[in-house]
Design a protein around this motif. Structure first.
Motif, PDB file in Angstrom:
ATOM      1  N   TRP A  83      10.015   0.316  -3.277  1.00 52.60           N
ATOM      2  CA  TRP A  83       9.899   1.539  -4.157  1.00 52.60           C
ATOM      3  C   TRP A  83      11.014   1.489  -5.189  1.00 52.60           C
ATOM      4  O   TRP A  83      10.721   1.617  -6.355  1.00 52.60           O
ATOM      5  N   MET A  84      12.133   1.425  -4.516  1.00 49.42           N
ATOM      6  CA  MET A  84      13.371   1.550  -5.318  1.00 49.42           C
ATOM      7  C   MET A  84      13.510   0.234  -6.411  1.00 49.42           C
ATOM      8  O   MET A  84      13.655   0.560  -7.602  1.00 49.42           O
ATOM      9  N   LEU A  85      13.262  -0.929  -5.855  1.00 52.38           N
ATOM     10  CA  LEU A  85      13.513  -2.046  -6.663  1.00 52.38           C
ATOM     11  C   LEU A  85      12.394  -1.953  -7.774  1.00 52.38           C
ATOM     12  O   LEU A  85      12.712  -2.297  -9.043  1.00 52.38           O
ATOM     13  N   VAL A  86      11.281  -1.783  -7.421  1.00 51.49           N
ATOM     14  CA  VAL A  86       9.900  -1.590  -8.657  1.00 51.49           C
ATOM     15  C   VAL A  86      10.445  -0.461  -9.735  1.00 51.49           C
ATOM     16  O   VAL A  86      10.280  -0.751 -11.016  1.00 51.49           O
ATOM     17  N   ALA A  87      10.922   0.646  -9.195  1.00 50.60           N
ATOM     18  CA  ALA A  87      11.318   1.845  -9.974  1.00 50.60           C
ATOM     19  C   ALA A  87      12.307   1.385 -11.074  1.00 50.60           C
ATOM     20  O   ALA A  87      12.446   1.520 -12.208  1.00 50.60           O
TER      21      ALA A  87
ATOM     22  N   TYR B 110       0.666  -1.185   0.012  1.00 51.02           N
ATOM     23  CA  TYR B 110      -0.130   0.109   0.016  1.00 51.02           C
ATOM     24  C   TYR B 110       0.825   1.339  -0.031  1.00 51.02           C
ATOM     25  O   TYR B 110       0.612   2.009  -0.925  1.00 51.02           O
ATOM     26  N   ALA B 111       1.857   1.383   0.643  1.00 49.40           N
ATOM     27  CA  ALA B 111       2.587   2.449   0.658  1.00 49.40           C
ATOM     28  C   ALA B 111       3.470   2.584  -0.468  1.00 49.40           C
ATOM     29  O   ALA B 111       3.603   3.950  -0.966  1.00 49.40           O
ATOM     30  N   VAL B 112       4.079   1.641  -1.234  1.00 53.63           N
ATOM     31  CA  VAL B 112       4.676   1.792  -2.488  1.00 53.63           C
ATOM     32  C   VAL B 112       3.632   2.316  -3.645  1.00 53.63           C
ATOM     33  O   VAL B 112       3.785   3.159  -4.399  1.00 53.63           O
TER      34      VAL B 112
ATOM     35  N   ARG C  79       3.692  -0.438 -13.984  1.00 50.58           N
ATOM     36  CA  ARG C  79       4.285  -0.299 -12.629  1.00 50.58           C
ATOM     37  C   ARG C  79       3.567  -1.317 -11.423  1.00 50.58           C
ATOM     38  O   ARG C  79       4.136  -1.830 -10.844  1.00 50.58           O
ATOM     39  N   LEU C  80       2.255  -1.112 -11.717  1.00 48.50           N
ATOM     40  CA  LEU C  80       1.489  -1.899 -10.432  1.00 48.50           C
ATOM     41  C   LEU C  80       1.587  -3.234 -10.610  1.00 48.50           C
ATOM     42  O   LEU C  80       1.405  -4.028  -9.703  1.00 48.50           O
ATOM     43  N   TRP C  81       1.715  -3.717 -11.873  1.00 49.73           N
ATOM     44  CA  TRP C  81       1.815  -5.270 -12.257  1.00 49.73           C
ATOM     45  C   TRP C  81       3.366  -5.692 -11.679  1.00 49.73           C
ATOM     46  O   TRP C  81       3.426  -6.632 -11.089  1.00 49.73           O
TER      47      TRP C  81
ATOM     48  N   PHE D  41      14.217  -2.291 -17.276  1.00 52.30           N
ATOM     49  CA  PHE D  41      14.055  -3.740 -17.701  1.00 52.30           C
ATOM     50  C   PHE D  41      12.635  -3.985 -18.223  1.00 52.30           C
ATOM     51  O   PHE D  41      12.474  -4.733 -18.918  1.00 52.30           O
ATOM     52  N   MET D  42      11.592  -3.178 -17.544  1.00 50.00           N
ATOM     53  CA  MET D  42      10.171  -3.421 -17.858  1.00 50.00           C
ATOM     54  C   MET D  42       9.492  -2.076 -18.076  1.00 50.00           C
ATOM     55  O   MET D  42       8.437  -1.977 -17.520  1.00 50.00           O
TER      56      MET D  42
END
Length: 356
Positions: free
Chosen positions: A281-285, A126-128, A297-299, A291-292
């Motif tokens: 958040w950093m990893l997803v960003a 939720y935070a991310v 980004r939600l997926w 790479f993607m």
């Protein structure tokens, strides 16, 4: 989002790692002169932090990924970011498991680990999802709510101190350099990496960041010396949660919760949620940007969270955590020391290209 909020987040992220694994690892790394490895770690952070902020200050409005992309190209950027992605993923896994075990041990003894881990990852998801700006603004409230509990839990044990336990205060051979636990402790330095992910034109000055590092240094010393001065080296080295046990040596009937460690666990767990959220958040960003880029980004966030939750349930026990910590220390040292140096060099190279 202003500089005060960013600086508060900077401090809290460091404290989250300090209260998670730092005391037991420093105590395991050396039996004397514990202030030496702590001082060396923070001097190293000041050096790489200066280089990191210097690189960012030369290109206002750009992130470290932008700087590396423009200087080195996308493929080289992906190559130098890949070890940091591995570090972030393993660190997230370890923090989630550690916090779940601590919460279960102190607050929710009868709750299955799967339930505490699920609640933890949902809060972080939720935070991310809400974004880094919300997390940074929330850090002010967390600081006001949590810091009194943490400070109180640390200071209340003073009456049980035995000053003789501080000796010997010097390790002339600096034997901790040959101990793997010392390198595990470099994870506390990861608290400054998020600064390079904020595309802000108003960067933190090194002076303010260094002052914050000084405050964190005091807490790091306290987290090690409080349990050390209560139990002594021969006893404290066998404790899994030395700070928690040190606060449990005091019986205060007037405290709202008659078991003082409850304050400490609640506060440290909240800091753990904050740090896991920022690292996630950093990893997803980074995954999305490098790479993607065509995937929502939600997926990406959902897949990462599900994988973290599933793998955390496969960790057999707390002893298995040590092997993962030692493995991750290699990627950690690269991420907190090697990567900022590479960013600094890339910024200098890009600056020369722009000037010519």
């Amino acid at each position: 989002m202003n500089k005060a909020q960013i600086l508060t987040m900077f401090v809290l992220l460091h404290l989250a790692s300090i209260f998670a694994i730092f005391p037991e690892r420093i105590i395991s790394a050396t039996s004397k002169g514990h202030w030496e490895p702590i001082t060396i770690l923070f001097l190293a952070e000041l050096l790489v932090l200066w280089m990191y902020l210097k690189a960012l200050s030369q290109f206002p409005g750009k992130t470290v990924v932008d700087i590396c992309n423009e200087s080195l190209g996308k493929w080289v950027t992906r190559l130098i970011v890949l070890p940091m992605l591995i570090f972030l993923y393993i660190e997230l896994l370890l923090l989630m498991y550690f916090q779940s075990v601590e919460i279960k041990a102190v607050l929710l003894q009868r709750t299955p680990p799967a339930a505490t881990s699920a609640l933890f990852i949902i809060l972080c998801f939720y935070a991310v999802w809400k974004g880094l700006n919300v997390m940074i603004r929330a850090s002010i409230g967390l600081c006001i709510l949590l810091m009194p509990f943490i400070f109180f839990s640390m200071m209340i044990s003073i009456q049980n101190f035995r000053i003789s336990y501080i000796f010997p205060i010097w390790d002339s051979g600096m034997s901790f350099f040959s101990h793997s636990d010392f390198y595990v402790c470099t994870v506390i330095l990861a608290g400054f990496l998020f600064l390079g992910m904020i595309p802000s034109k108003q960067r933190l000055s090194f002076g303010k960041a260094a002052a914050a590092v000084g405050i964190i240094f005091v807490f790091a010393l306290g987290s090690v010396y409080v349990p050390l001065l209560v139990f002594g080296q021969e006893t404290v080295i066998h404790l899994q949660y030395p700070m928690l046990m040190a606060s449990d040596t005091i019986d205060l009937e007037w405290v709202v919760f008659d078991w003082l460690p409850s304050f400490y666990v609640v506060a440290s767990s909240a800091l753990g949620v904050l740090k896991v959220s920022v690292l996630l958040w950093m990893l997803v960003a980074l995954l999305h940007q490098l790479f993607m880029p065509k995937i929502n980004r939600l997926w990406v966030l959902s897949v990462v969270c599900f994988s973290l939750y599933g793998i955390s349930l496969l960790i057999p026990d707390i002893n298995a955590l040590n092997s993962y910590l030692y493995l991750n220390s290699f990627f950690c040292v690269y991420s907190v020391i090697g990567f900022p140096i590479l960013v600094f060099l890339a910024a200098q190279w890009l600056r020369k290209k722009v000037n010519t």
